[in-house]
Design a protein around this motif. Structure first.
Motif, mmCIF file in Angstrom:
data_model
loop_
_atom_site.group_PDB
_atom_site.id
_atom_site.type_symbol
_atom_site.label_atom_id
_atom_site.label_comp_id
_atom_site.label_asym_id
_atom_site.label_seq_id
_atom_site.Cartn_x
_atom_site.Cartn_y
_atom_site.Cartn_z
ATOM 1 N N ARG A 261 0.844 -1.191 0.000
ATOM 2 C CA ARG A 261 0.000 0.000 0.000
ATOM 3 C C ARG A 261 0.880 1.241 0.000
ATOM 4 N NH1 ARG A 261 -5.430 -0.971 0.999
ATOM 5 N NH2 ARG A 261 -5.757 1.214 1.596
ATOM 6 N N LEU B 286 -1.625 8.077 0.108
ATOM 7 C CA LEU B 286 -2.428 8.816 -0.867
ATOM 8 C C LEU B 286 -2.514 10.273 -0.431
ATOM 9 C CD1 LEU B 286 -4.312 8.682 -3.371
ATOM 10 C CD2 LEU B 286 -6.206 8.355 -1.761
ATOM 11 N N VAL C 165 -6.597 4.300 -8.365
ATOM 12 C CA VAL C 165 -6.922 4.755 -7.009
ATOM 13 C C VAL C 165 -8.197 4.037 -6.582
ATOM 14 C CG1 VAL C 165 -7.551 6.721 -5.565
ATOM 15 C CG2 VAL C 165 -5.818 6.993 -7.362
ATOM 16 N N SER C 166 -8.066 3.122 -5.647
ATOM 17 C CA SER C 166 -9.212 2.357 -5.163
ATOM 18 C C SER C 166 -8.896 1.835 -3.769
ATOM 19 C CB SER C 166 -9.540 1.194 -6.108
ATOM 20 O OG SER C 166 -8.471 0.255 -6.123
ATOM 21 N N GLU C 167 -9.909 1.304 -3.101
ATOM 22 C CA GLU C 167 -9.743 0.718 -1.776
ATOM 23 C C GLU C 167 -9.024 1.667 -0.824
ATOM 24 O OE1 GLU C 167 -8.403 -3.416 -1.797
ATOM 25 O OE2 GLU C 167 -8.743 -3.439 -3.974
ATOM 26 N N VAL C 168 -9.474 2.922 -0.821
ATOM 27 C CA VAL C 168 -8.870 3.944 0.032
ATOM 28 C C VAL C 168 -9.179 3.637 1.499
ATOM 29 C CG1 VAL C 168 -8.810 6.416 0.564
ATOM 30 C CG2 VAL C 168 -9.117 5.650 -1.808
ATOM 31 N N TYR D 148 -4.479 8.558 4.434
ATOM 32 C CA TYR D 148 -5.035 7.410 3.723
ATOM 33 C C TYR D 148 -3.969 6.742 2.856
ATOM 34 C CZ TYR D 148 -9.676 8.971 5.141
ATOM 35 O OH TYR D 148 -10.773 9.314 5.885
ATOM 36 N N SER D 149 -4.257 5.498 2.498
ATOM 37 C CA SER D 149 -3.372 4.759 1.591
ATOM 38 C C SER D 149 -4.214 3.917 0.647
ATOM 39 C CB SER D 149 -2.396 3.877 2.377
ATOM 40 O OG SER D 149 -3.103 2.856 3.074
ATOM 41 N N ILE D 150 -3.582 3.459 -0.424
ATOM 42 C CA ILE D 150 -4.247 2.624 -1.424
ATOM 43 C C ILE D 150 -3.322 1.485 -1.828
ATOM 44 C CG2 ILE D 150 -5.692 4.490 -2.362
ATOM 45 C CD1 ILE D 150 -3.611 4.705 -4.652
#
Length: 204
Positions: free
Chosen positions: A3, A6, A90-93, A102-104
């Motif tokens: 991960r 973000l 960019v998904s699953e934030v 936050y991370s992705i």
């Protein structure tokens, strides 16, 4: 899966080779920078994505960013310089344990490349259109010097065009999301001819 941090920004769209100076003042992103600085050089990567239009909304596509330099100010803020890389999904934030930012998941989204000759022609056409586009707005000698200093790879010539068009960030996002390099260059020409597209691809 790895991960990556973000960093949503309201007006910034990342393209390969782009140098990005940033002032970091929010506590969560100060934490992010400190943690990145604790890693080995070459592993200080995060993702910038275009934020909004509503809080908590992000575009589906962002760009990898490598932290090149950081200077901490007496008040704990940072001045940093980053370099843009390829695009990514960019998904699953989500928030990690003990994290303020936050991370992705690390999910590359490579830009489609085609015949080098076709890309070179598309880049030449787009650059000629750009010369006309800024004819009465830029110093011709400075412009030609900037163009001459660009790498030969049309990918970086496209990046130069994308960040220098006078269009809203949502239109730059459309350029980032173009399926191929030739499509990106063709869309840049369309923007120069017709003006802003005002596209929006935000999602929660």
């Amino acid at each position: 899966m790895t991960r990556l941090p973000l960093f949503p920004l309201p007006e910034t769209v990342v393209f390969p080779g782009l140098l990005i100076p940033l002032f970091i003042f929010e506590e969560r992103y100060k934490q992010m920078i400190r943690e990145l600085l604790g890693r080995e050089e070459g592993e200080r990567r995060f993702v910038i994505t275009l934020a909004g239009p509503e809080p908590g909304m992000y575009r589906r596509v962002g760009g990898y960013v490598d932290l090149l330099a950081a200077s901490e100010n007496p008040d704990g803020t940072f001045n940093i310089v980053c370099r843009g890389g390829e695009r990514c999904r960019v998904s699953e934030v989500g928030l990690g344990e003990g994290k303020l930012y936050y991370s992705i998941p690390d999910q590359p989204l490579p830009l489609e490349r085609s015949d080098p000759g076709l890309e070179a022609i598309a880049a030449w056409d787009a650059m000629e259109a750009f010369r006309s586009y800024v004819a009465d707005k830029a110093d011709p000698r400075a412009l030609e010097q900037a163009i001459a200093n660009l790498p030969e790879d049309p990918l970086y010539q496209a990046s130069f065009l994308c960040v220098n068009l006078r269009v809203p960030a949502t239109d730059r996002q459309a350029l980032l999301e173009a399926p191929s390099l030739v499509a990106r260059l063709e869309l840049a020409q369309k923007l120069m001819r017709q003006g802003p597209l005002s596209l929006s691809t935000a999602e929660a």
